[in-house]
Design a protein around this motif. Structure first.
Motif, PDB file in Angstrom:
ATOM      1  N   ARG A 299      21.722  -2.273  17.030  1.00 11.40           N
ATOM      2  CA  ARG A 299      20.700  -3.209  16.453  1.00 11.40           C
ATOM      3  C   ARG A 299      19.211  -2.562  17.071  1.00 11.40           C
ATOM      4  O   ARG A 299      19.209  -2.723  18.383  1.00 11.40           O
ATOM      5  CB  ARG A 299      21.097  -4.641  16.488  1.00 11.40           C
TER       6      ARG A 299
ATOM      7  N   SER B  97      21.688  -3.768   2.722  1.00 13.03           N
ATOM      8  CA  SER B  97      22.923  -4.082   3.357  1.00 13.03           C
ATOM      9  C   SER B  97      23.240  -2.749   4.013  1.00 13.03           C
ATOM     10  O   SER B  97      23.488  -1.730   3.397  1.00 13.03           O
ATOM     11  CB  SER B  97      24.019  -4.485   2.088  1.00 13.03           C
ATOM     12  N   GLU B  98      23.561  -3.054   5.350  1.00 12.02           N
ATOM     13  CA  GLU B  98      23.662  -1.788   6.319  1.00 12.02           C
ATOM     14  C   GLU B  98      24.817  -2.129   7.150  1.00 12.02           C
ATOM     15  O   GLU B  98      24.379  -2.940   8.073  1.00 12.02           O
ATOM     16  CB  GLU B  98      22.509  -1.200   6.522  1.00 12.02           C
ATOM     17  N   PRO B  99      26.071  -1.921   7.350  1.00 16.69           N
ATOM     18  CA  PRO B  99      27.130  -2.351   8.056  1.00 16.69           C
ATOM     19  C   PRO B  99      26.548  -2.140   9.631  1.00 16.69           C
ATOM     20  O   PRO B  99      26.200  -1.240  10.121  1.00 16.69           O
ATOM     21  CB  PRO B  99      28.250  -1.418   7.922  1.00 16.69           C
ATOM     22  N   GLY B 100      26.851  -3.205  10.285  1.00 14.87           N
ATOM     23  CA  GLY B 100      26.684  -3.218  11.624  1.00 14.87           C
ATOM     24  C   GLY B 100      25.067  -3.309  12.307  1.00 14.87           C
ATOM     25  O   GLY B 100      25.063  -3.370  13.485  1.00 14.87           O
ATOM     26  N   VAL B 101      24.358  -3.741  11.456  1.00 17.89           N
ATOM     27  CA  VAL B 101      22.614  -3.753  11.814  1.00 17.89           C
ATOM     28  C   VAL B 101      22.372  -4.745  11.306  1.00 17.89           C
ATOM     29  O   VAL B 101      22.357  -5.161  10.077  1.00 17.89           O
ATOM     30  CB  VAL B 101      21.965  -2.398  11.172  1.00 17.89           C
ATOM     31  N   TYR B 102      21.350  -5.745  12.303  1.00 20.40           N
ATOM     32  CA  TYR B 102      20.559  -6.700  11.955  1.00 20.40           C
ATOM     33  C   TYR B 102      18.960  -6.346  12.369  1.00 20.40           C
ATOM     34  O   TYR B 102      19.013  -6.119  13.526  1.00 20.40           O
ATOM     35  CB  TYR B 102      21.086  -8.033  12.431  1.00 20.40           C
TER      36      TYR B 102
ATOM     37  N   SER C  18      23.705  -6.727   7.925  1.00 19.56           N
ATOM     38  CA  SER C  18      25.244  -6.393   7.869  1.00 19.56           C
ATOM     39  C   SER C  18      25.878  -7.113   6.819  1.00 19.56           C
ATOM     40  O   SER C  18      25.743  -8.158   6.818  1.00 19.56           O
ATOM     41  CB  SER C  18      25.934  -6.403   9.089  1.00 19.56           C
TER      42      SER C  18
ATOM     43  N   ASP D 233      28.945  -7.866   6.732  1.00 21.40           N
ATOM     44  CA  ASP D 233      30.350  -8.189   7.088  1.00 21.40           C
ATOM     45  C   ASP D 233      30.375  -9.849   7.016  1.00 21.40           C
ATOM     46  O   ASP D 233      29.545 -10.601   7.898  1.00 21.40           O
ATOM     47  CB  ASP D 233      30.567  -7.869   8.613  1.00 21.40           C
TER      48      ASP D 233
END
Length: 257
Positions: free
Chosen positions: A7, A102-107, A127, A129
């Motif tokens: 992140r 929306s991007e997996p694994g990122v805040y 993210s 998820d």
């Protein structure tokens, strides 16, 4: 919002452009400063030069993501609304004051009106998820806290976390022995260790329950210091945003007529 190695923090912005955008949006962002480098905070740690104009509607665009993701983001973000004189208008497409991808694994999020400096891409990454709804909601509230102008609480000027710096560096694939110009070394320092300058801020007591605080694992510190993941807005979070985004008083309303 907490211990994700991938992140990243806010992208660097031109300080003059940041100042001009903030003052154009909300003249009160100038605060008590007589110059452009002075920063002021109240009831939490945040730069007053980046608040949106109270009373305005923020258009928040979803650049992608399925309906379940969008609904979960809206539900979490709306937790701020009872405490601010703002409205959120969630829209589709690329036109928005805040644009979410929306991007997996990122805040990640720009801080407040710095979002106005990004003219094309996203101003917030979240993210998708949703397997742990409480964790997801906490991260969304944290990033929306940034989007509304708040900084990280663990960077409070009077904070004195007994960091085991080498453990934190190793978690992120770097080391205390790395050159200070190393990209990841700088990212870790900025994210965890570089406190806000007390000479540049007005601040209230540190709030370990703030949604803007990272979780601090005990193995990251010396001794028994730790901070659990905060899943809800603290009372100081609410008070801070209420002060940053006040409703007009009867006296002010009369003066405007």
């Amino acid at each position: 919002m907490n211990d994700l190695p991938h992140r990243f923090t806010e992208q660097s912005v031109d300080p003059n452009a940041s100042y001009d955008a903030a003052i154009t949006e909300n003249p009160a962002n100038q605060g008590v400063s007589s110059g452009r480098t002075k920063r002021a905070v109240a009831l939490a740690v945040a730069r007053h030069t980046k608040f949106w104009a109270p009373g305005r509607t923020l258009r928040i665009a979803f650049l992608n993501g399925n309906q379940a993701f969008k609904d979960a983001v809206k539900k979490a973000a709306d937790n701020w609304l009872p405490h601010v004189n703002l409205k959120f208008d969630f829209v589709e497409g690329t036109e928005g004051d805040i644009r979410i991808r929306s991007e997996p694994g990122v805040y990640w999020s720009y801080i407040g009106t710095n979002a106005l400096l990004e003219t094309e891409g996203p101003t917030m990454l979240l993210s998708p998820d949703l397997r742990m709804p409480g964790f997801f909601a906490a991260n969304v509230m944290h990033e929306f806290g940034h989007a509304l102008g708040a900084e990280h609480e663990h960077l409070h000027p009077e904070m004195n976390i007994p960091w085991n710096k080498q453990a934190v560096y190793e978690l992120h694939g770097t080391s205390e022995d790395d050159d200070e110009d190393s990209y990841m070394r700088r990212e870790v320092d900025q994210r965890y260790f570089n406190l806000l300058d007390a000479s540049e801020v007005n601040y209230s007591p540190y709030d370990p329950q703030s949604i803007m605080h990272y979780a601090i694992h005990q193995e990251w510190t010396h001794g028994d210091f730790k901070i659990h993941l905060n899943l809800v807005l603290s009372e100081k979070d609410k008070a801070f945003m209420s002060k940053a985004y006040p409703y007009p008083t009867a006296e002010n309303e009369q003066a405007s007529h």
